[in-house]
Structures are given as structure tokens and as C-alpha cells.
Motif scaffolding. Structure first.
Motif, PDB file in Angstrom:
ATOM      1  N   ALA A 191      -6.026  -4.890  -8.316  1.00 24.53           N
ATOM      2  CA  ALA A 191      -5.185  -4.178  -9.278  1.00 24.53           C
ATOM      3  C   ALA A 191      -4.657  -5.093 -10.365  1.00 24.53           C
ATOM      4  O   ALA A 191      -4.094  -4.608 -11.357  1.00 24.53           O
ATOM      5  CB  ALA A 191      -4.013  -3.511  -8.556  1.00 24.53           C
ATOM      6  N   LEU A 219       0.798  -1.226   0.000  1.00 22.54           N
ATOM      7  CA  LEU A 219       0.000   0.000   0.000  1.00 22.54           C
ATOM      8  C   LEU A 219       0.827   1.271   0.000  1.00 22.54           C
ATOM      9  O   LEU A 219       0.262   2.359  -0.083  1.00 22.54           O
ATOM     10  CB  LEU A 219      -0.933   0.006   1.222  1.00 22.54           C
ATOM     11  N   LEU A 234      -3.930   0.493  -9.158  1.00 20.96           N
ATOM     12  CA  LEU A 234      -5.392   0.497  -9.149  1.00 20.96           C
ATOM     13  C   LEU A 234      -5.946   1.508 -10.145  1.00 20.96           C
ATOM     14  O   LEU A 234      -6.919   1.231 -10.862  1.00 20.96           O
ATOM     15  CB  LEU A 234      -5.897   0.819  -7.732  1.00 20.96           C
ATOM     16  N   ILE A 235      -5.319   2.686 -10.204  1.00 20.73           N
ATOM     17  CA  ILE A 235      -5.772   3.711 -11.149  1.00 20.73           C
ATOM     18  C   ILE A 235      -5.605   3.225 -12.586  1.00 20.73           C
ATOM     19  O   ILE A 235      -6.507   3.379 -13.422  1.00 20.73           O
ATOM     20  CB  ILE A 235      -4.989   5.024 -10.920  1.00 20.73           C
ATOM     21  N   TYR A 288       3.677   2.202  -5.711  1.00 17.80           N
ATOM     22  CA  TYR A 288       2.441   2.567  -5.043  1.00 17.80           C
ATOM     23  C   TYR A 288       1.293   1.771  -5.644  1.00 17.80           C
ATOM     24  O   TYR A 288       1.050   1.803  -6.849  1.00 17.80           O
ATOM     25  CB  TYR A 288       2.175   4.067  -5.196  1.00 17.80           C
ATOM     26  N   ALA A 292      -6.225  -5.050  -2.427  1.00 17.18           N
ATOM     27  CA  ALA A 292      -5.742  -4.074  -3.408  1.00 17.18           C
ATOM     28  C   ALA A 292      -4.863  -4.736  -4.452  1.00 17.18           C
ATOM     29  O   ALA A 292      -4.971  -4.454  -5.656  1.00 17.18           O
ATOM     30  CB  ALA A 292      -4.971  -2.964  -2.687  1.00 17.18           C
ATOM     31  N   SER A 308      -1.715   2.445  -5.393  1.00 19.55           N
ATOM     32  CA  SER A 308      -2.723   3.367  -5.930  1.00 19.55           C
ATOM     33  C   SER A 308      -2.546   3.560  -7.433  1.00 19.55           C
ATOM     34  O   SER A 308      -3.528   3.622  -8.187  1.00 19.55           O
ATOM     35  CB  SER A 308      -2.636   4.721  -5.212  1.00 19.55           C
ATOM     36  N   GLN A 309      -1.289   3.616  -7.887  1.00 15.93           N
ATOM     37  CA  GLN A 309      -1.048   3.773  -9.314  1.00 15.93           C
ATOM     38  C   GLN A 309      -1.505   2.538 -10.089  1.00 15.93           C
ATOM     39  O   GLN A 309      -2.067   2.644 -11.189  1.00 15.93           O
ATOM     40  CB  GLN A 309       0.439   4.032  -9.561  1.00 15.93           C
ATOM     41  N   HIS A 312       2.803  11.115   4.936  1.00 14.37           N
ATOM     42  CA  HIS A 312       2.707  11.486   3.523  1.00 14.37           C
ATOM     43  C   HIS A 312       3.540  12.734   3.220  1.00 14.37           C
ATOM     44  O   HIS A 312       4.185  12.826   2.164  1.00 14.37           O
ATOM     45  CB  HIS A 312       1.242  11.729   3.157  1.00 14.37           C
TER      46      HIS A 312
END
Length: 562
Positions: A371, A57, A437-438, A432, A367, A434-435, A422
Motif C-alpha cells: 500500500a 488489517l 490498497l485501493i 483500514y 499489505a 483496504s482503503q 464485520h
């Protein structure tokens, strides 16, 4: 188990105790699957759960959850020491059941005994975790012998309570009010040690603490030869064995022991045992082993946080690699926690901290699965995203049921830690999630954006702005950004030349500078660079190849020739 199983059965009865046990192991079972999946996905270094969560994460979530898990191990160490002190006073206190009047009773006496036990744990940790690792099998054998003595005693010893028999269980289930074995159904009352009324949630919090050792193996991942194999095998085996032992004890205690004894004597197993010291040895061995495991785990997590530059001041080690500063700081926090003074008081706090860590582990595995990360290829296959979701939801729900106030405070602290980390931690090289998942979501929706369904009512400008010198074009970039009306915005630049005539690609080093320019100006734009023999030809190339699918430039903007 030795100290609180009678309390649980006495308060909740056999049926609700079994329901609590199944619920607790269902919650940790989902998390165990996530732990096994992540731990078999490549090499696992020291730090256990923190390492797995942070690498999945990112440092923000990993650091904040890692710190919460560190506090969970600190509080759990104090919890096991409280239990050990309570057993000492019960066995050897003023009314000791083994040898009375050896230890004095009182709050500060208990604090002194706990501090001495903690000092012993500190000495072991300072000398090195290898000593503990070498004695774990011996401790395991001792505890199993003590547990076996309890089962044998419940079967064979005829005492003034009762003798176990299968008919007893049948009668207690069918006619609970007509037999003297009335521990089938729940009867919540006041805890005689804290004078606090009990209910399902409070008793469940106490039971759940006996199931929170599933991260013990993961916490020592840096000390294992083959963590990718040892963690799944050891964790699953431990869960199965402890579940069966707990279930058998609940049934036998309910069938053989009057409820009034369970209400007023947490050490009743000592009385019914064939040889009473067996229970004392089991309590001391299991409690001391668990306290050592949590203290070592806490220091390793703090050291892993320091090693990743999240909390750098605790990264000092000895020549043998023992994180001495992290050990000392963990010891200090446990020493402060001992002021709380009661097992049942700190149990909900420990439960919430562990549930947060379990929920984060489920979220990390979820996640990675959602992803569709190409680097997520665990050899452990007995999990799906459904088990991750169920584990995450059950952990969150149980946190609020156990103690809504403590949970709310913990969530706020978690968010504050996430924000602080952060902004103060530099960009990591872990990647990351998040990248990933995006990317996964953008790709899915880009395929859904069908150019054949475009309509004039929803037309919007999708602009390609050609820039020669970005230093003199900032105002032009801002102006076009203001008229794009949420459409695609691409900054294009043509470099005169040919790749065949160059020793290396000259555009790649420039690309990051263009992205920094976009961030500095504060516009929402993409950047496209190309090599061509002329500006006109390069512009035609960019106009045709920029964008993707239904998001391609439909408007070309050229600045005035300067």
C-alpha cells in the motif's frame, strides 16, 4: 527438545531431521522479519501479534486472527503441560528412570497431574505476570546449564551406546548400512505412545512445535519497557541460538545413539547424562516456563480483544491491571483441552493455529508494504515484500501438508469469525488497510488511463447531475443512474455564497450527509459540492473541475425547474 528430539532423529534420521529444521526455521524466519518490521513501526501496546495485525488489517481480520492466535496459545499451553506430565511419568512413574513408583500411571492420573500443574500456572498468572518476568532469566540459565550438560555428556561419557567422535559422523554418512550408527537416513515407523504410523509431515509437525515460540516476546509487548527494540533483538537472538542448539543436538544424537533406543525411549537423554537429574530439571524448567508464557500470552490477547470491544466481557482487570477474567477463561479452556491427553495428538492442531497467525502477520506486513502507506516506516530494514510473500505462501502450504482437514476447518471458522465481527463491531478509528490498497491501485490505473487514446467505439456517458434539493430528487437520481452505462456519475450541488464571507466552511459538514444519501438510495455515484456567486457559475466550475484524468464528466444533466 528434551522429550522429542530423539523421536525426531529416530524417525527421520539425521539428514531429514536437519532438512526439517532448516525448513521450519526458513518458514519462521520470514515471519520473524515481518514481526520485526511491524514492531519497529511506532508504539506497540499490549496484545502482541493481535495488536500488530488488527492495526494493519482492521478489526475484522485482526479480531478473527487474534482469536485464532488466542486458541493457539491455549492449545500450546496444554501441549507443554502434556510434555511435562509425560516426563514426570517417565522419570518418576511405575518404571521411572530416576525414582520409580512415585506417580501412578493412567489416563485419569495424567489428567490429574496436568490439572495440578495448570493450577500452579493459574496461581502465578493471578498473582501477576511480573513474577514470571522476573524469573525468566533464572529459568534461562537453568535450561542452558542442562543443555550444556547434554553436550558434555555426549562428548565425555563412555556408556554402552557409543562415544561421540568426528569419524562416527563421517562413517554414518558414507556407510550408513555398515556401521551400528544407522540414524543417518529416515526410517519412519509406529509411535510407541500413540500406535500411529509416522511420516515426514507428522514428524515435522512435532518438530515445528519446538520453533513456535517466536511470538512469546511480542505477546508480552504490553509488559516491555521498549518493545520496539526488545522484540526484534530478542526474537532474532532466540531464533539463532535455538537453531544452533537444535542442529548440534540432531548431529550428536544421530552419531552417538542407536536408532532402536530412539524408537522406544523418548527420555534417553536421561540415561546418557553425566548427572541424570540435569535432564529432569531442564524438562521441568523449560516446559513449565513455556506453559506459563503461553497462558499469559493467551490471557493478554483475550484482554486486548475485549479492550477493543470485540469481546467486551473479558476486559475486567484487577487494581494492578492484571486481566483476571481473561486469565480465568484461558485457564478453563486449557483445562478442557487436557482431555485430549497426548502430545503427538495435539501437536498438529497447535502447529496449524500458529501457522495461521504467522501467515496473517506476513499478510499484514505485505499489505502495508504494497500500500506504500506513509505511516509505515519501520526502523528494521531487513525485509522486503518478497520475504512477506514467501513467508505467507510457505505457511499456507505447510498448513495443508500438516493436516488438510484441520486446516480446512480452521479456514472456515476464520471466515465465519471475520463475517461476524464485520457485522457486529462498530467502525474503528484504527484505519483500514483496504482503503490504502485501493487508493494505491486506483492511482496507478488512473495514470494509465490516457485521454489521448479514447475512441468513439468505447464512448460512454460520464454524467454530472446537478441537484438542488436531494429530498425531492431521489427519483431523478435513480433514473440517471440507470442510463449511465457504467460510466462516471457525479452528483453536484451549488451553494450560493463566498467562503470569504463565512466564518467557517459550511460544505464540509454537508458532505457526509450527501454520502449517506448515496448509500441509502443505492447508486454508484460521487459527490461534488461547491460555493459560488450563482448556480450557473458554480455549475461551470463543477463541469470543469469534477473528475480526474480520463474520468471527467462529458454530459451535464439539469432537472426541470420546480
Amino acid at each position: 527438545m528434551f522429550l522429542r528430539m530423539g523421536f525426531i532423529v529416530g524417525q527421520a534420521g539425521m539428514l531429514e531431521s536437519l532438512a526439517m529444521l532448516v525448513l521450519a526455521y526458513a518458514i519462521i524466519g520470514f515471519t520473524v522479519l515481518s514481526i520485526c518490521a511491524i514492531s519497529t513501526n511506532g508504539a506497540i501496546e499490549g496484545g502482541g501479534a493481535y495488536f500488530m495485525i488488527s492495526r494493519a488489517l482492521g478489526p475484522e481480520f485482526g479480531g478473527s486472527i487474534g482469536l485464532m492466535f488466542f486458541l493457539a496459545n491455549v492449545a500450546s499451553t496444554a501441549l507443554y503441560i502434556f510434555g511435562l506430565v509425560e516426563a514426570m511419568l517417565s522419570f518418576f512413574g511405575p518404571e521411572g528412570q530416576l525414582v520409580p513408583n512415585i506417580f501412578e500411571h493412567g489416563k485419569w492420573w495424567s489428567y490429574l497431574y496436568g490439572s495440578i500443574i495448570l493450577l500452579v500456572c493459574l496461581i502465578v498468572c493471578v498473582v501477576g505476570a511480573d513474577i514470571y518476568a522476573k524469573t525468566t532469566f533464572l529459568i534461562f540459565v537453568v535450561v542452558m546449564v542442562c543443555i550444556a550438560s547434554i553436550f558434555i555428556s555426549l562428548h565425555l561419557k563412555k556408556n554402552y551406546y557409543s562415544l561421540y567422535h568426528p569419524v562416527t559422523i563421517f562413517l554414518s554418512l558414507q556407510f550408513p548400512c555398515k556401521t551400528k550408527y544407522s540414524s543417518t537416513y529416515a526410517h519412519f515407523t509406529i509411535d510407541y505412545t500413540t500406535s500411529v504410523p509416522q511420516n515426514f509431515i507428522k514428524v515435522f509437525a512435532v518438530l515445528f512445535n519446538g520453533c513456535t515460540g517466536i511470538m512469546a516476546g511480542a505477546n508480552m509487548s504490553g509488559d516491555l519497557k521498549n518493545p520496539s527494540r526488545s522484540i526484534p533483538v530478542g526474537t532474532i537472538s532466540a531464533c539463532i541460538i535455538t537453531f544452533l542448539v537444535y542442529m548440534a543436538l540432531i548431529i550428536l544424537i544421530s552419531a552417538t545413539t542407536p536408532r532402536i533406543l530412539l524408537f522406544c525411549n523418548y527420555s534417553f537423554l536421561l540415561t546418557i547424562n553425566l548427572w541424570s537429574p540435569f535432564v529432569a530439571i531442564g524438562v521441568f524448567a523449560s516446559s513449565l516456563s513455556a506453559a506459563l508464557s503461553c497462558l499469559i500470552g493467551a490471557s493478554r490477547i483475550l484482554y486486548a480483544l475485549a479492550r477493543d470491544d470485540l469481546f467486551g466481557m473479558w476486559g475486567v482487570t484487577t487494581s494492578s491491571g492484571n486481566p483476571i477474567v481473561a486469565v480465568l477463561f484461558s485457564w478453563f479452556l486449557v483445562q478442557m483441552t487436557l482431555f485430549i491427553g497426548q502430545v503427538n495428538t495435539i501437536a498438529p492442531i497447535v502447529t496449524i493455529f500458529f501457522l495461521i497467525s504467522y501467515a496473517a502477520t506476513d499478510l499484514a506486513c505485505l499489505a502495508l508494504e504494497w500500500a506504500s502507506a506513509p505511516n509505515f516506516r519501520p526502523t528494521f530494514k531487513l525485509f522486503t515484500w518478497h520475504t512477506c510473500v514467501l513467508g505467507f505462501i510457505s505457511c499456507v502450504v505447510m498448513m495443508f501438508l500438516v493436516q488438510a482437514l484441520y486446516t480446512s476447518i480452521s479456514v472456515v471458522v476464520l471466515i465465519v469469525l471475520l463475517i461476524i465481527i464485520h457485522y457486529r463491531v462498530p467502525t474503528s478509528s484504527w484505519g483500514y488497510i483496504s482503503q490504502a490498497l485501493i487508493f494505491h491501485q486506483v492511482r496507478k490505473y488512473m495514470l494509465m488511463l490516457d485521454v489521448r487514446k479514447e475512441h468513439v467505439k468505447f464512448w460512454r456517458p460520464q454524467i454530472l447531475l446537478m441537484i438542488k434539493n436531494p429530498r425531492t430528487s431521489c427519483q431523478l437520481i435513480r433514473f440517471i443512474n440507470s442510463i449511465k452505462k457504467s460510466g462516471l456519475y457525479v452528483l453536484g450541488n451549488v451553494t450560493i455564497g463566498s467562503l470569504a464571507e463565512m466564518s467557517s466552511d459550511q460544505l464540509s459538514p454537508q458532505y457526509n450527509h450527501w454520502l449517506n444519501l448515496v448509500d441509502e438510495i443505492g447508486v454508484k455515484a460521487f459527490v461534488e459540492l461547491t460555493l459560488s456567486k450563482s448556480v450557473r457559475e458554480g455549475t461551470e466550475h463543477l463541469l470543469r473541475i469534477s473528475g480526474l484524468g480520463g474520468m471527467k464528466p462529458n454530459t451535464l444533466v439539469l432537472g426541470f425547474h420546480d
